[in-house]
Design a protein around this motif. Structure first.
Motif, mmCIF file in Angstrom:
data_model
loop_
_atom_site.group_PDB
_atom_site.id
_atom_site.type_symbol
_atom_site.label_atom_id
_atom_site.label_comp_id
_atom_site.label_asym_id
_atom_site.label_seq_id
_atom_site.Cartn_x
_atom_site.Cartn_y
_atom_site.Cartn_z
ATOM 1 N N LEU A 104 0.948 -1.046 -0.025
ATOM 2 C CA LEU A 104 -0.150 -0.161 0.095
ATOM 3 C C LEU A 104 0.851 1.343 -0.201
ATOM 4 N N VAL A 105 0.900 1.860 -1.017
ATOM 5 C CA VAL A 105 1.938 2.982 -1.470
ATOM 6 C C VAL A 105 1.264 4.464 -1.142
ATOM 7 N N SER A 106 1.940 5.228 -0.379
ATOM 8 C CA SER A 106 1.421 6.689 -0.281
ATOM 9 C C SER A 106 1.726 7.433 -1.701
ATOM 10 N N TRP A 180 13.033 5.138 1.186
ATOM 11 C CA TRP A 180 11.752 5.404 0.757
ATOM 12 C C TRP A 180 10.712 4.514 0.848
ATOM 13 N N ALA A 181 10.842 3.274 0.763
ATOM 14 C CA ALA A 181 9.734 2.287 0.869
ATOM 15 C C ALA A 181 9.559 2.398 2.362
ATOM 16 N N GLN A 182 10.387 2.499 3.455
ATOM 17 C CA GLN A 182 10.213 2.267 4.640
ATOM 18 C C GLN A 182 9.032 3.699 5.272
ATOM 19 N N GLU A 183 9.295 4.718 4.505
ATOM 20 C CA GLU A 183 8.476 6.046 4.846
ATOM 21 C C GLU A 183 7.312 5.829 3.933
ATOM 22 N N ASN A 184 7.238 5.344 2.965
ATOM 23 C CA ASN A 184 5.863 5.487 2.011
ATOM 24 C C ASN A 184 5.133 4.102 1.599
ATOM 25 N N ASP A 279 -8.285 12.085 8.378
ATOM 26 C CA ASP A 279 -8.352 13.025 7.067
ATOM 27 C C ASP A 279 -8.300 11.981 6.053
ATOM 28 N N LEU A 280 -8.745 12.481 4.847
ATOM 29 C CA LEU A 280 -8.686 11.781 3.545
ATOM 30 C C LEU A 280 -7.541 11.582 3.059
ATOM 31 N N ARG A 281 -6.405 11.286 3.719
ATOM 32 C CA ARG A 281 -5.042 11.064 3.082
ATOM 33 C C ARG A 281 -4.475 10.036 3.580
ATOM 34 N N PHE A 282 -3.232 9.311 3.143
ATOM 35 C CA PHE A 282 -2.699 8.183 3.419
ATOM 36 C C PHE A 282 -2.155 8.028 4.655
ATOM 37 N N GLU A 283 -1.923 9.183 5.289
ATOM 38 C CA GLU A 283 -1.201 9.114 6.762
ATOM 39 C C GLU A 283 -2.533 8.507 7.641
ATOM 40 N N THR A 284 -3.673 8.559 7.321
ATOM 41 C CA THR A 284 -4.728 8.046 8.092
ATOM 42 C C THR A 284 -4.527 6.704 8.196
ATOM 43 N N LEU A 285 -4.003 5.989 7.177
ATOM 44 C CA LEU A 285 -3.613 4.487 7.192
ATOM 45 C C LEU A 285 -2.337 4.255 8.221
ATOM 46 N N ARG A 286 -1.468 5.368 8.203
ATOM 47 C CA ARG A 286 -0.375 4.953 8.989
ATOM 48 C C ARG A 286 -0.998 5.357 10.485
ATOM 49 N N GLN A 287 -1.867 6.341 10.647
ATOM 50 C CA GLN A 287 -2.542 6.311 12.021
ATOM 51 C C GLN A 287 -3.184 5.127 12.391
ATOM 52 N N ALA A 288 -3.676 4.251 11.576
ATOM 53 C CA ALA A 288 -4.474 3.242 12.083
ATOM 54 C C ALA A 288 -3.582 1.872 12.478
ATOM 55 N N CYS A 289 -2.265 2.147 11.811
ATOM 56 C CA CYS A 289 -1.447 1.202 12.544
ATOM 57 C C CYS A 289 -0.991 1.413 13.854
ATOM 58 N N LEU A 290 -0.915 2.976 14.417
ATOM 59 C CA LEU A 290 -0.639 3.207 15.586
ATOM 60 C C LEU A 290 -2.143 2.952 16.487
ATOM 61 N N GLU A 291 -3.189 3.252 16.052
ATOM 62 C CA GLU A 291 -4.432 3.097 16.895
ATOM 63 C C GLU A 291 -5.412 2.041 16.073
ATOM 64 N N ARG A 988 5.555 1.763 21.998
ATOM 65 C CA ARG A 988 5.023 0.978 22.759
ATOM 66 C C ARG A 988 4.370 -0.182 22.055
ATOM 67 N N LEU A 989 3.740 0.400 20.915
ATOM 68 C CA LEU A 989 3.215 -0.526 19.979
ATOM 69 C C LEU A 989 3.651 -1.365 19.095
ATOM 70 N N ARG A 990 5.173 -0.991 19.168
ATOM 71 C CA ARG A 990 6.136 -1.848 18.219
ATOM 72 C C ARG A 990 5.704 -1.651 16.560
ATOM 73 N N VAL A 991 5.198 -0.467 16.244
ATOM 74 C CA VAL A 991 4.692 -0.177 14.878
ATOM 75 C C VAL A 991 6.192 0.412 14.335
ATOM 76 N N ARG A 992 6.404 -0.255 13.044
ATOM 77 C CA ARG A 992 7.615 -0.148 12.525
ATOM 78 C C ARG A 992 7.516 1.052 11.302
ATOM 79 N N ILE A 993 7.030 2.131 11.519
ATOM 80 C CA ILE A 993 6.790 3.073 10.324
ATOM 81 C C ILE A 993 7.312 4.417 10.882
#
Length: 993
Positions: A104-106, A180-184, A279-291, A988-993
């Motif tokens: 899933l690519v930003s 780049w892949a690790q961030e996007n 928000d309607l942005r890809f970062e929301t999916l990253r936040q979903a990994c955190l929460e 704490r959540l061991r999320v690698r992003i």
């Protein structure tokens, strides 16, 4: 709405896994209008799909086409399109299908397509003695090498795509070498048994591999509720800590329609739609990994929040020229207001409180509104609510009379929290708030028409309290009666002696009368006749005296009956109506409750009075006619003396005195002697009645003792009944606390008997002379009671309390008697001793030192005794975890002021996260944990301009969600520890992003 003021994180529908026409494998769209059908279905989706993850195998071609359609004006409701590249691992499921992995690519980078192609080129597949890279050309080459019959480039790409497989180690290595892949890029893994990791579970030898694949994933593709529970650590077989330890973190489950044909577009199986909060942005999916627990949901509709009528949609401040943003939109979840000191944070909270009719000037003397009031003339605040209603108020109209009876928000201003958490001592407000929550926890139909906790408590406990009052009054009356009966017992010997002496006096008086008459001469027959008639006269006069006494008693009874009918009964009737208004007895029924005498008591008393008057008149009689000669008797022949009237007997006595020859002087003496005999015989009759009562007194004393013990036990039965009613009152919240976890379980609602042993001891000591005796000294009674009576007083059942007191008396009655302030052997002090015994009895059986206490404890400590910081925790736990019945917005100004950072993180963060899902919460804070770890849905950043003489400085606001990089940067800049909080959350959540 200003571009700088965004509502922040809201629920939006995503379809992160959808194939379009032209997908390389299994393309089932019609060739002529496939794209039109696809676009039309997306545009008609209801609820609308706002984000699309365009999926294809090892390719971005269909994604680029979808972007082109979007750029041309199609899919206007879709705000975000991102590439979802589907890969296949070189491991098959039990039914032979390869396990699918998704990239899933930003799309935030303008060159993300080229960068993605470069990343894919690092993935290789070895076959036919060659290594093929994951590029369209190399995949076509693989297709031609595998099947030499393919004729076109499209066929070669399809065949090569079907054969190309990647290795997990290769994918991990590519990630490790690509910043780049690790961030996007986020990795998704399918969880199904068809083409996902569940298909590996049949083979135990693949368990490790399956775990490695799932551990590499950031998200899990699944719409099954069971999978969601597992990956959130809510499965009984595997805790959240177990999931984190074995798979590297909790993971969100997302789901798409996986459409390969028009009928499946935006139509996932079982209507399992994918909802993400942000928000309607890809970062929301990253936040979903955190929460993953609160940012992602799969279901027909988005999770419910607070009712629209209880959600502020926006605030508008009119007439405030110093505000650059007079209209502020508000998120329905957790809104965090941050900014430097003096930036306008509290101003925003105060304005919201004003608009919600929750602002009280008299309790907010340090508020922004109060300090800036001279600059706020003409300012009005209005709140638009989710149900399209509006509330508001003008600053000029604010008074000093407190907030509205039922404000639209629950506002915890700094001043309010400071008062409740004050170190100077507990105020009533915290307990009142707790009682309000208890009251609200009861369904409306169980509140019995009460409007608050105290009313409901009084209704519930009224019967028990009335019973206790009744039996306490009975104990007091029994103590008084005990003294009276003891006086009777003690006085009996004296009464008997008095009666014997009086009877001897009467005997002598009779002899004196006989001697007086005998001196006058006359024969014996006349003397005997005189004696007989005089005795009969005396008896009749005694009877007359009793009738006169009865006449007086009947007059007193008539007066008291009139008083009962005119005052006491009506007063009792009115009091009964007032005490039991909630019984809602119809007015035409109430008269049945009027106390009244049975039958016509007035007529009964009048009848007795008339009969008594008749008896008096009959007994008195009419003086008879004088006899013809002194020798002629006034009495008729054969007359019964005991039936003659007083007048007749008196005339006959007078006649006989004349015959005997009693002179005038002797006649006067005789009259006096007769009067004395009459008086003495009346006294003797009265003494006889007293002796009869005294003879019954010992039995009555024993009866009183039994009644006293029974009444004492009944008092405690009433106390237990009141405790039971209070426990029932607390039951809903007790059950709610028991269902909670963590810090909320430290709360406890307690009902207990509060015993003032010192008071009981001091009360008893006032009746004792502690200089006497050898056992009791100052304070001894309290010590003995603490050891022997307090356990049963405070927690025993009625029987054990009664037994404890009996044992106490058996052991210490002698010691109490030793301390009697009067001389037990001196007859002169006997009455005082008996009075003292009654006082001791009243004290021993008194219960005024015992009351029912109710309240709240935290970690077994009464809330009144907690430190200010812990009180702050209790206060917030009350609103966040316990007060589930109040859905109004919760507005809190700097809740961390009384708390340490560790307490906020340990005790409250999870509560804010949970509470924001059922009610709107708006907090002004300096604490990064409350923003970052509680995952604020909207962050409003306040900024204050330079000082302006004579007017307020300009205040401006910027807002958005944590997925907005600009907002995240401001959180890090403004809040101490903000950046650390973001890192610690991911760690704490061991999320690698």
């Amino acid at each position: 709405m200003s571009e700088a003021l965004q509502r922040g994180s809201l629920w939006h529908r995503w379809d992160p896994h959808i194939h379009t026409p032209g997908t390389i494998l299994s393309d089932q769209y019609p060739a002529n209008d496939g794209w039109e059908q696809f676009l039309a279905r997306i545009e008609a989706s209801d609820p609308p799909v706002r984000v699309l993850g365009i999926t294809d195998y090892y390719s971005t071609a269909t994604y680029e086409m979808a972007r082109a359609y979007k750029a041309a004006g199609r899919m206007p409701n879709v705000e975000l399109v991102f590439p979802n590249v589907e890969l296949r691992l070189g491991i098959g499921t039990s039914n032979g299908n390869p396990v699918n992995v998704h990239l899933l690519v930003s799309p935030d980078d303008t060159d993300h397509v080229a960068r993605l192609h470069g990343f894919l080129a690092n993935l290789e597949f070895e076959a036919l003695g060659e290594r093929y890279r994951c590029t369209p050309e190399q995949i076509r080459a693989l297709g031609r090498a595998h099947d030499r019959t393919v004729a076109s480039a499209e066929q070669a790409l399809e065949v090569g795509t079907n054969q190309f497989k990647i290795d997990l180690a290769n994918l991990r290595d590519a990630f490790r070498h690509s910043a780049w892949a690790q961030e996007n890029v986020l990795i998704g893994v399918a969880a199904s048994s068809t083409d996902g990791t569940a298909g590996l579970q049949a083979d135990a030898s693949l368990a490790r591999l399956r775990r490695e694949i799932e551990g590499a994933a950031h998200v899990i593709f699944s719409g099954r509720p069971g999978d969601r529970s597992f990956w959130l650590g809510q499965n009984p077989a595997m805790s959240a800590q177990d999931v984190i330890a074995q798979y590297g973190g909790l993971k969100p489950c997302i789901h798409g329609s996986d459409a390969h044909r028009p009928g499946r577009v935006a139509a996932p199986d079982h209507d399992r739609r994918c909802w993400l909060k942000g928000d309607l942005r890809f970062e929301t999916l990253r936040q979903a990994c955190l929460e993953p627990d609160i940012r992602v949901f799969v279901g027909v509709a988005a999770p419910p929040a607070a009712p629209p009528s209880q959600t502020i949609d926006k605030m508008t401040v009119g007439g405030a020229t110093f505000l650059s943003d007079p209209v502020v939109p508000l998120n329905p979840g957790l809104v965090g207001i941050i900014g430097a000191r003096g930036s306008g944070k509290t101003a925003l909270a105060d304005f919201i409180a004003v608009g919600a009719e929750a602002f009280a000037l008299n309790s907010n003397r340090l508020s922004f509104i109060d300090r800036a009031r001279e600059h706020l003339g003409g300012t009005r605040v209005e709140l638009d609510w989710g149900d399209e209603t509006v509330s508001g108020a003008a600053i000029d109209d604010l008074g000093d009379f407190g907030e509205a009876a039922e404000p639209h928000v629950r506002y915890l201003s700094q001043q309010f929290v400071d008062r409740l958490c004050s170190a100077e001592g507990m105020t009533d407000e915290l307990l009142e708030e707790i009682q309000r929550v208890i009251f609200m926890a009861h369904p409306t139909e169980e509140r019995q028409g009460a409007s608050n906790f105290t009313e409901l408590l009084n209704l519930r406990a009224d019967a028990a309290r009335t019973a206790r009052s009744h039996y306490e009054e009975e104990l007091r009356e029994l103590s008084n009666e005990f003294v009276v009966e003891q006086e009777k017992v003690a006085g009996a010997p004296g009464l008997r002696a008095q009666l014997a002496a009086l009877q001897e006096t009467i005997r002598k008086s009779h002899a004196d009368r006989l001697a007086l008459v005998a001196k006058s001469g006359g024969n014996q027959d006349r003397l005997d006749a005189y004696t007989t008639v005089a005795n009969a006269l005396q008896i009749r006069r005694s009877q007359f005296e009793q009738l006169e006494r009865r006449k007086t008693a009947l007059e007193s009874l008539a007066a008291e009956v009139a008083l009962y009918k005119t005052r006491w009964f009506p007063d009792q009737y009115r009091q009964l109506q007032q005490r039991h208004q909630t019984a809602q007895i119809p007015m035409d029924v109430w008269p049945r409750f009027m106390l009244k005498f049975e039958g016509d008591v007035d007529a009964a008393v009048l009848t007795e009075q008339r009969a008594n008057l008749t008896a008096l008149a009959s007994l008195s009689g009419v003086p008879p006619q004088p006899p013809a000669t002194p020798a002629t008797s006034v009495l008729l022949a054969g007359a019964v003396l005991t039936e003659q009237t007083i007048s007749v007997l008196a005339s006959e006595t007078k006649r006989l005195e004349g015959l005997i020859g009693v002179d005038k002087q002797a006649s006067q003496a005789l009259t006096q002697l007769n009067s004395k005999i009459a008086a003495d015989e009346g006294r003797a009759a009265n003494l006889a009645r007293q002796i009869e009562a005294a003879n019954k007194a010992p039995a009555r004393v024993e009866e009183i003792r039994r009644d006293r013990i029974n009444a004492y036990q009944k008092v405690f039965e009433a106390l237990v009944a009141e405790q039971d009613q209070l426990r029932a009152l607390y039951a809903p919240l007790t059950a709610r606390i028991e269902a909670e976890s963590g810090s909320a379980r430290k709360l406890a609602f307690i009902v207990r008997r509060r015993v003032d042993v010192e008071q009981w001891g001091e009360w008893g000591e006032q009746f004792l002379d502690l200089r006497k005796g050898s056992t009791l000294r100052r304070g001894t009674l309290a010590e003995l009671a603490t050891r022997l009576l307090l356990p049963s007083w405070s927690g025993g059942n009625p029987e054990t309390v009664t037994q404890a007191l009996a044992q106490f008396r058996e052991k210490y009655d002698a010691a109490l008697t030793e301390c009697c302030p009067y001389n037990l052997r001196d007859p002169a002090d006997a009455a005082k001793v008996r009075q003292w015994a009654g006082q001791i009895s009243a004290w021993l059986y008194g219960t005024s030192h015992i009351e029912i206490a109710y309240g709240v404890q935290y970690e077994s400590t009464d809330v009144e005794r907690l430190s200010p910081g812990t009180r702050g925790i209790v206060l917030l736990l009350l609103y966040l975890a316990i007060d589930l019945d109040d859905s109004r917005p919760l507005l809190i100004d700097q809740p961390e002021e009384n708390l340490d950072p560790k307490s906020i993180f340990d005790e409250l963060v999870a509560r804010f996260r949970n509470a924001k899902q059922r009610r709107q919460i708006i907090i002004v804070t300096h604490n990064a944990n409350l923003i970052v770890n509680a995952d604020a849905d909207q962050v409003i950043v306040a900024t204050c301009g330079p000082h302006r003489p004579g007017e307020l400085p300009e205040i401006s606001y910027v807002s958005g969600g944590l997925e907005d990089p600009n907002i995240r940067a401001r959180v890090c800049d403004i809040l101490e520890g903000g950046e650390h909080a973001f890192k610690e959350r991911a760690k704490r959540l061991r999320v690698r992003i």
